[in-house]
Scaffold this motif. Sequence first.
Motif, PDB file in Angstrom:
ATOM      1  N   LEU A  42       0.892  -1.321  -0.018  1.00  6.47           N
ATOM      2  CA  LEU A  42       0.094   0.021  -0.021  1.00  6.47           C
ATOM      3  C   LEU A  42       0.903   1.296  -0.151  1.00  6.47           C
ATOM      4  O   LEU A  42       1.558   1.571   1.048  1.00  6.47           O
ATOM      5  N   GLN A  43       0.998   1.809  -1.115  1.00  5.87           N
ATOM      6  CA  GLN A  43       1.524   3.177  -1.327  1.00  5.87           C
ATOM      7  C   GLN A  43       0.920   4.439  -0.931  1.00  5.87           C
ATOM      8  O   GLN A  43      -0.199   4.614  -1.708  1.00  5.87           O
ATOM      9  N   MET A  44       1.136   4.994   0.076  1.00 14.03           N
ATOM     10  CA  MET A  44       0.492   6.176   0.600  1.00 14.03           C
ATOM     11  C   MET A  44       1.011   7.367   0.536  1.00 14.03           C
ATOM     12  O   MET A  44       2.244   7.643   1.040  1.00 14.03           O
ATOM     13  N   ASN A  45       0.442   8.420  -0.341  1.00 13.80           N
ATOM     14  CA  ASN A  45       0.911   9.719  -0.770  1.00 13.80           C
ATOM     15  C   ASN A  45       0.278  10.486  -0.226  1.00 13.80           C
ATOM     16  O   ASN A  45      -1.026  10.425   0.036  1.00 13.80           O
ATOM     17  N   ASP A  46       0.940  11.821  -0.002  1.00 12.00           N
ATOM     18  CA  ASP A  46       0.129  13.219   0.475  1.00 12.00           C
ATOM     19  C   ASP A  46      -0.829  12.649   1.750  1.00 12.00           C
ATOM     20  O   ASP A  46      -1.908  12.970   1.791  1.00 12.00           O
ATOM     21  N   LEU A  47      -0.205  12.270   2.606  1.00 11.88           N
ATOM     22  CA  LEU A  47      -0.755  11.745   3.973  1.00 11.88           C
ATOM     23  C   LEU A  47      -1.014  12.987   4.779  1.00 11.88           C
ATOM     24  O   LEU A  47      -0.580  14.083   4.747  1.00 11.88           O
ATOM     25  N   LYS A  48      -2.332  12.667   5.393  1.00 13.61           N
ATOM     26  CA  LYS A  48      -2.793  13.655   6.100  1.00 13.61           C
ATOM     27  C   LYS A  48      -2.972  13.273   7.547  1.00 13.61           C
ATOM     28  O   LYS A  48      -2.970  12.022   7.727  1.00 13.61           O
ATOM     29  N   PRO A  49      -3.115  14.290   8.572  1.00 18.23           N
ATOM     30  CA  PRO A  49      -2.962  13.794   9.859  1.00 18.23           C
ATOM     31  C   PRO A  49      -4.388  12.619  10.150  1.00 18.23           C
ATOM     32  O   PRO A  49      -4.270  11.915  11.060  1.00 18.23           O
ATOM     33  N   GLU A  50      -5.325  13.037   9.467  1.00 23.23           N
ATOM     34  CA  GLU A  50      -6.576  12.100   9.514  1.00 23.23           C
ATOM     35  C   GLU A  50      -6.273  10.585   8.959  1.00 23.23           C
ATOM     36  O   GLU A  50      -7.227   9.698   9.410  1.00 23.23           O
ATOM     37  N   ASP A  51      -5.332  10.510   8.337  1.00 22.52           N
ATOM     38  CA  ASP A  51      -4.706   9.090   8.036  1.00 22.52           C
ATOM     39  C   ASP A  51      -4.173   8.149   9.156  1.00 22.52           C
ATOM     40  O   ASP A  51      -3.858   6.860   9.002  1.00 22.52           O
ATOM     41  N   THR A  52      -3.666   9.088  10.282  1.00 20.48           N
ATOM     42  CA  THR A  52      -3.367   8.198  11.424  1.00 20.48           C
ATOM     43  C   THR A  52      -4.026   7.081  11.936  1.00 20.48           C
ATOM     44  O   THR A  52      -5.350   7.584  12.361  1.00 20.48           O
ATOM     45  N   ALA A  53      -3.585   5.890  12.034  1.00 20.83           N
ATOM     46  CA  ALA A  53      -4.457   4.895  12.693  1.00 20.83           C
ATOM     47  C   ALA A  53      -3.146   3.583  12.554  1.00 20.83           C
ATOM     48  O   ALA A  53      -2.235   3.676  11.954  1.00 20.83           O
ATOM     49  N   VAL A  54      -4.032   2.304  13.057  1.00 21.51           N
ATOM     50  CA  VAL A  54      -3.275   1.451  12.972  1.00 21.51           C
ATOM     51  C   VAL A  54      -3.956   0.777  11.791  1.00 21.51           C
ATOM     52  O   VAL A  54      -5.040   0.434  11.630  1.00 21.51           O
ATOM     53  N   TYR A  55      -3.043   0.104  10.848  1.00 23.09           N
ATOM     54  CA  TYR A  55      -3.360  -0.511   9.548  1.00 23.09           C
ATOM     55  C   TYR A  55      -3.081  -1.960   9.759  1.00 23.09           C
ATOM     56  O   TYR A  55      -2.238  -2.358  10.022  1.00 23.09           O
TER      57      TYR A  55
END
Length: 125
Positions: free
Chosen positions: A80-93
């Motif tokens: 999973l390539q995650m770009n342009d990350l935002k604070p709301e992406d903070t989580a346990v994946y």
Amino acid sequence: VQLQASGGGLVQAGGSLRLSCAASGRTSNSYVMGWFRQAPGKEREFVATIKWSGGSTYYADSVKGRFTISKDNAKNTVALQMNDLKPEDTAVYFCAAGYGVIQSMMGVKRAYGYWGQGTQVTVSS
């Protein structure tokens, strides 16, 4: 099937991270692998998934255009390539896998019978 996730970490907003999930065990044409995430105090939610046969992908609206899921059949891995990350992406994946998941159930937790341990992703503002 056993799943082993890796690649989490701390990144600033706008940055990128790449998660990986290695699967041991059998796969088949009906196999799907994907990612869910769970933020503190929230339900576990769907992020993205990919069909082992054909490679069709499905994304949550919140990550479309920023996250890309891909697979390596030979290595039995999903990234999973995650770009342009935002604070709301903070989580346990969490990495997840299932067999015979129909399209309408791709984003539903109970459709996945196998789960890996979580990996923390923290995005600072």
